[in-house]
Design an enzyme around this catalytic site. Structure first.
Site, PDB file in Angstrom:
ATOM      1  N   ASN A 275       0.823  -1.224   0.000  1.00 13.70           N
ATOM      2  CA  ASN A 275       0.000   0.000   0.000  1.00 13.70           C
ATOM      3  C   ASN A 275       0.855   1.272   0.000  1.00 13.70           C
ATOM      4  O   ASN A 275       0.337   2.365   0.180  1.00 13.70           O
ATOM      5  CB  ASN A 275      -0.957   0.009   1.202  1.00 13.70           C
ATOM      6  CG  ASN A 275      -0.230   0.092   2.534  1.00 13.70           C
ATOM      7  OD1 ASN A 275       1.002   0.056   2.593  1.00 13.70           O
ATOM      8  ND2 ASN A 275      -0.983   0.209   3.616  1.00 13.70           N
TER       9      ASN A 275
ATOM     10  N   HIS B  98       3.293   2.006   2.146  1.00 10.75           N
ATOM     11  CA  HIS B  98       3.791   2.506   3.436  1.00 10.75           C
ATOM     12  C   HIS B  98       5.308   2.379   3.523  1.00 10.75           C
ATOM     13  O   HIS B  98       5.918   1.535   2.879  1.00 10.75           O
ATOM     14  CB  HIS B  98       3.067   1.859   4.629  1.00 10.75           C
ATOM     15  CG  HIS B  98       3.456   0.465   4.959  1.00 10.75           C
ATOM     16  ND1 HIS B  98       2.715  -0.344   5.795  1.00 10.75           N
ATOM     17  CD2 HIS B  98       4.516  -0.301   4.596  1.00 10.75           C
ATOM     18  CE1 HIS B  98       3.295  -1.494   5.935  1.00 10.75           C
ATOM     19  NE2 HIS B  98       4.387  -1.514   5.215  1.00 10.75           N
TER      20      HIS B  98
ATOM     21  N   GLU C 203       1.255   4.688   7.328  1.00 12.33           N
ATOM     22  CA  GLU C 203       0.208   4.165   6.452  1.00 12.33           C
ATOM     23  C   GLU C 203      -0.406   5.295   5.618  1.00 12.33           C
ATOM     24  O   GLU C 203      -0.437   6.454   6.056  1.00 12.33           O
ATOM     25  CB  GLU C 203      -0.880   3.508   7.303  1.00 12.33           C
ATOM     26  CG  GLU C 203      -0.386   2.382   8.210  1.00 12.33           C
ATOM     27  CD  GLU C 203      -0.051   1.097   7.468  1.00 12.33           C
ATOM     28  OE1 GLU C 203       0.178   1.125   6.238  1.00 12.33           O
ATOM     29  OE2 GLU C 203       0.009   0.048   8.140  1.00 12.33           O
TER      30      GLU C 203
END
Ligand code: PGA
Length: 251
Positions: free
Chosen positions: A138, A140, A145
């Site tokens: 994702n 990160h 995040e």
């Protein structure tokens, strides 16, 4: 301000290249401050560093280390804690001094004071010379995040669903994966003099593409690295498979 992107043939080559960069840095400055990462990606790099150490090609006796993150809720001796990971994969096999190892120590402590103390220690060490990073599917970095905003300093984080899902492979069940962690913030990471990000496998290809897209977004934390002056991305062919030659960040 282009990223230096090195595409290699295999996970092994990525690991060797990263270990060589660390070794070169430590030879240049024996009291180097290293920022270290956990996860599957750097395991091979640690194995190469141990080999170099056994062959007396590198000496860690003055090196100081800061790990990116640690779960909340796992004691340091839990097999999936990052304390345990780091000792198993690296510290138990080389001569980094125990007093020079920094990993957020979260057990039974107030997260706010852990974070302030960690930032203070990074400052006292006069910052990180070389930061090693992996990248989440994702986008990160550390446990920063994707979201509406990012934190600059070390902070408490609620892990994203994708991260809990991805990391559940290391636990017996998904329910055992901690939902919170302490992580260095994007400011702590961007403060490093040099950054080396490792990416391996097709599952990282989209995250690598977005990281180098020429656009910066808090929705893809790794994209911030495009604003850093000295980033080297070492990616195997699979992780680099969606990069195009005309990509603004990788010329
Ligand atoms: P991985 O994790 O190396 O286990 O793929 C990377 C990350 O989440 O930063």
């Amino acid at each position: 301000m282009a990223m230096d992107i090195v595409i290699v043939d295999s996970y092994k080559s990525m690991s060797i290249k990263a270990a060589e960069i660390i070794a070169e840095q430590v030879r240049k400055k024996n009291d180097t401050v290293l920022g270290l990462a956990t996860g599957s990606t750097p395991e091979g790099m640690y194995a190469c560093l141990i080999e170099m150490y056994d062959e007396k090609k590198i000496d860690f006796s003055a090196v100081v280390t800061f790990n990116l993150d640690e779960y909340i809720g796992l004691p340091p001796d839990h097999p999936q804690s990052y304390h345990h990971y780091m000792h198993r994969h690296f510290f138990d096999h080389v001569n980094v001094k125990a007093g020079n190892i920094n990993i957020p120590h979260c057990e039974g402590r107030d997260p706010g004071s852990i974070c302030r103390e960690y930032e203070r220690k990074i400052r006292e060490a006069e910052g990180i010379d070389l930061q090693i990073l992996g990248i989440g599917t994702n986008g990160h970095i550390g446990f920063n995040e994707p979201g509406e905003y990012l934190y600059t300093g070390t902070h408490l984080v609620e892990l994203a669903e994708e991260t809990i899902e991805a990391n559940s492979r290391f636990f017996d069940s998904r329910g055992e994966v901690p939902e919170q962690a302490v992580t260095m913030g994007v400011g702590s990471i961007m403060g490093a003099a040099r950054i080396v990000l490792l990416a391996s496998g097709e599952s990282k290809a989209e995250a690598v593409r977005k990281m180098c897209s020429g656009k910066v977004s808090t929705g893809h934390p790794a994209s911030l690295l495009q604003l850093h002056r000295a980033v080297t991305v070492i990616a195997d062919r699979e992780a680099a498979s969606l990069l195009k030659n005309n990509n603004p960040a990788c010329q």
